[in-house]
Design a protein around this motif. Structure first.
Motif, short mmCIF file in Angstrom:
data_model
loop_
_atom_site.label_atom_id
_atom_site.label_comp_id
_atom_site.label_asym_id
_atom_site.label_seq_id
_atom_site.Cartn_x
_atom_site.Cartn_y
_atom_site.Cartn_z
N ALA A 1 11.47 -1.30 3.00
CA ALA A 1 10.15 -1.89 3.14
C ALA A 1 9.47 -2.08 1.79
O ALA A 1 8.68 -3.00 1.61
CB ALA A 1 9.28 -1.02 4.05
N SER A 2 9.74 -1.19 0.84
CA SER A 2 9.12 -1.28 -0.48
C SER A 2 9.96 -2.15 -1.40
O SER A 2 11.18 -1.97 -1.49
CB SER A 2 8.97 0.12 -1.09
N PRO A 3 9.35 -3.11 -2.10
CA PRO A 3 10.14 -3.92 -3.05
C PRO A 3 10.61 -3.13 -4.27
O PRO A 3 11.51 -3.57 -4.96
CB PRO A 3 9.15 -5.02 -3.46
N SER A 4 9.98 -1.98 -4.54
CA SER A 4 10.37 -1.15 -5.68
C SER A 4 11.17 0.06 -5.25
O SER A 4 11.14 1.08 -5.95
CB SER A 4 9.11 -0.71 -6.44
N TYR A 5 11.87 -0.03 -4.13
CA TYR A 5 12.60 1.12 -3.61
C TYR A 5 13.71 1.55 -4.56
O TYR A 5 13.98 2.73 -4.72
CB TYR A 5 13.18 0.78 -2.24
N PHE A 6 14.34 0.60 -5.23
CA PHE A 6 15.47 0.90 -6.08
C PHE A 6 15.05 1.24 -7.51
O PHE A 6 15.90 1.38 -8.38
CB PHE A 6 16.44 -0.28 -6.11
N THR A 7 13.76 1.36 -7.77
CA THR A 7 13.31 1.80 -9.08
C THR A 7 13.33 3.32 -9.16
O THR A 7 13.51 4.01 -8.16
CB THR A 7 11.89 1.30 -9.36
N GLY A 8 13.11 3.84 -10.35
CA GLY A 8 13.14 5.29 -10.53
C GLY A 8 12.00 6.01 -9.83
O GLY A 8 12.16 7.11 -9.34
N LYS A 9 10.82 5.35 -9.77
CA LYS A 9 9.63 5.96 -9.16
C LYS A 9 9.00 4.93 -8.21
O LYS A 9 8.00 4.28 -8.55
CB LYS A 9 8.65 6.39 -10.23
N PRO A 10 9.55 4.74 -7.03
CA PRO A 10 9.01 3.70 -6.12
C PRO A 10 7.61 4.01 -5.64
O PRO A 10 6.80 3.10 -5.46
CB PRO A 10 10.02 3.70 -4.97
N GLY A 11 7.28 5.28 -5.42
CA GLY A 11 5.94 5.62 -4.94
C GLY A 11 4.88 5.25 -5.94
O GLY A 11 3.86 4.63 -5.60
N PHE A 12 5.08 5.62 -7.20
CA PHE A 12 4.10 5.28 -8.24
C PHE A 12 4.01 3.78 -8.43
O PHE A 12 2.91 3.22 -8.58
CB PHE A 12 4.50 5.96 -9.55
N THR A 13 5.14 3.08 -8.42
CA THR A 13 5.12 1.64 -8.63
C THR A 13 4.37 0.93 -7.51
O THR A 13 3.59 0.00 -7.75
CB THR A 13 6.55 1.10 -8.72
N ASP A 14 4.58 1.37 -6.27
CA ASP A 14 3.85 0.76 -5.17
C ASP A 14 2.35 1.01 -5.29
O ASP A 14 1.53 0.12 -5.01
CB ASP A 14 4.36 1.33 -3.83
N ASP A 15 1.97 2.22 -5.71
CA ASP A 15 0.55 2.53 -5.83
C ASP A 15 -0.12 1.69 -6.91
O ASP A 15 -1.20 1.12 -6.69
CB ASP A 15 0.37 4.02 -6.15
N ILE A 16 0.49 1.57 -8.06
CA ILE A 16 -0.13 0.82 -9.15
C ILE A 16 -0.15 -0.66 -8.82
O ILE A 16 -1.12 -1.37 -9.15
CB ILE A 16 0.61 1.10 -10.48
N LEU A 17 0.88 -1.17 -8.16
CA LEU A 17 0.88 -2.59 -7.79
C LEU A 17 -0.18 -2.88 -6.72
O LEU A 17 -0.85 -3.92 -6.77
CB LEU A 17 2.26 -3.00 -7.28
N GLU A 18 -0.36 -1.96 -5.79
CA GLU A 18 -1.38 -2.15 -4.76
C GLU A 18 -2.78 -2.17 -5.37
O GLU A 18 -3.61 -3.03 -5.02
CB GLU A 18 -1.28 -1.02 -3.73
N LEU A 19 -3.06 -1.25 -6.28
CA LEU A 19 -4.39 -1.22 -6.90
C LEU A 19 -4.62 -2.44 -7.79
O LEU A 19 -5.72 -3.00 -7.80
CB LEU A 19 -4.53 0.06 -7.72
N GLN A 20 -3.62 -2.85 -8.53
CA GLN A 20 -3.77 -4.03 -9.37
C GLN A 20 -3.96 -5.30 -8.53
O GLN A 20 -4.72 -6.20 -8.93
CB GLN A 20 -2.56 -4.18 -10.28
N THR A 21 -3.31 -5.36 -7.38
CA THR A 21 -3.51 -6.51 -6.50
C THR A 21 -4.94 -6.56 -5.98
O THR A 21 -5.57 -7.62 -5.92
CB THR A 21 -2.52 -6.45 -5.34
N LEU A 22 -5.48 -5.41 -5.60
CA LEU A 22 -6.88 -5.36 -5.14
C LEU A 22 -7.84 -5.74 -6.27
O LEU A 22 -8.85 -6.42 -6.03
CB LEU A 22 -7.20 -3.96 -4.62
N LEU A 23 -7.53 -5.30 -7.48
CA LEU A 23 -8.41 -5.62 -8.60
C LEU A 23 -8.41 -7.11 -8.90
O LEU A 23 -9.47 -7.71 -9.17
CB LEU A 23 -7.99 -4.82 -9.83
#
Length: 317
Positions: free
Chosen positions: A82-104
């Motif tokens: 479900a997460s596009p950053s699942y295969f990154t080293g830190k998918p949870g952090f990447t999803d959080d920062i992308l979500e906040l930047q999208t809202l901004l």
């Protein structure tokens, strides 16, 4: 001579040709040639389409038609995360920062509060965020999240969208220290105001009442309770800094620690009691250093060292 040379040349050429035919037989070259096994046909057929059917009966029909069916394709299927950053080293952090930047980016044009007037919010610490995300996120990366949160917090509360509020709630601490309000002080029927102060391991309670400037510490006079002049001045420093020495009487009780800690604890207690009588004196007391709580303590000596941190001479060698 010439005929002999020609004959020997012909003989060598014939011998070389015979050796090549022995090493590479004639049928060897045919092994690498592709020969059609069926006659060519003009009709081109494509593979039948895959049909993912849940029912076994439909799967059997598809298998009869030539498809492998859902049962055979199931082991070869790959679950799409479900997460596009699942295969990154830190998918949870990447999803959080992308979500906040999208809202901004989405709400960057909304009106904001003036600088310094945003509501004070205690965000989760770095350790709390690592526990929440379950990833070893560095402090520098978490600082990026805090910067975006601070910018979103400046959006005017009257126009702040609900999704921004939900995103901010995710990073707030469970207990907000900025919402804590001190208990309001009051003057009792006898005209007394109570204040509590602490310093190091000392605890002091002071009662302030209008009077002629008398001071009692643990049932003793100021000179009897403290031998040092510095400690005596510390007890009444709040009254001296505001020119109120001859307008109030002080009665204090101090426990624990030494004389210096008790004197400075009484300073804070008298300051709080004085602010109950006259709240307008708080800026003057703050400038005099009477209102600030001093949590410092003397560092104790540790085993194996001469003092708190000093190492023996033989260790330095």
């Amino acid at each position: 001579m010439e005929t002999r040379a020609m004959r020997s040349g012909f003989r060598q050429a014939i011998a070389a040709f015979r050796s090549q035919t022995k090493r590479y037989p004639s049928y060897q070259s045919r092994r690498f040639l592709a020969t059609p096994t069926q006659p060519p046909t003009d009709e081109i057929r494509a593979a039948p389409p895959f049909r993912f059917n849940d029912k076994q009966s439909q799967g059997e029909e598809d298998m009869e038609e030539g498809n492998s069916g859902f049962a055979k394709l199931l082991p070869k299927l790959r679950i799409v995360p479900a997460s596009p950053s699942y295969f990154t080293g830190k998918p949870g952090f990447t999803d959080d920062i992308l979500e906040l930047q999208t809202l901004l980016r989405k709400y960057i044009t909304l009106p904001v509060l003036p600088p310094g007037e945003a509501p004070r919010i205690a965000w989760k610490t770095h350790a709390q965020y690592k526990v929440q995300s379950g990833e070893p996120v560095k402090a520098a990366r978490y600082t990026k999240i805090l910067q975006v949160l601070a910018r979103l917090n400046y959006i005017h509360p009257s126009v702040m969208p609900e999704e921004v509020k939900k995103a901010l709630e995710k990073y707030k601490r469970d207990v907000q220290p900025f919402l804590n309000k001190p208990k309001p002080g009051y003057v009792d029927e006898y005209g007394r105001a109570r204040g509590v102060g602490r310093r190091k391991a000392c605890h002091a309670v002071a009662y302030l009442v209008e009077g002629e400037g008398e001071v009692m510490i643990n049932g003793k006079s100021l000179s009897q309770a403290f031998g040092r002049v510095h400690d005596r001045e510390s007890c009444i420093w709040a009254l001296k800094a505001t020119d109120r020495i001859d307008k109030y009487n002080v009665w204090a009780v101090a426990q624990g620690g030494g004389t210096t800690g008790q004197a400075e604890a009484i300073t804070l207690a008298v300051s709080k009691a004085l602010m109950v009588h006259e709240p307008a004196l708080k800026p003057a007391l703050r400038r005099a250093g009477c209102v600030t709580r001093d949590p410092r303590r003397v560092e104790r000596k540790k085993p194996g060292k001469l003092k708190a941190r000093k190492m023996p001479a033989w260790v330095k060698r």
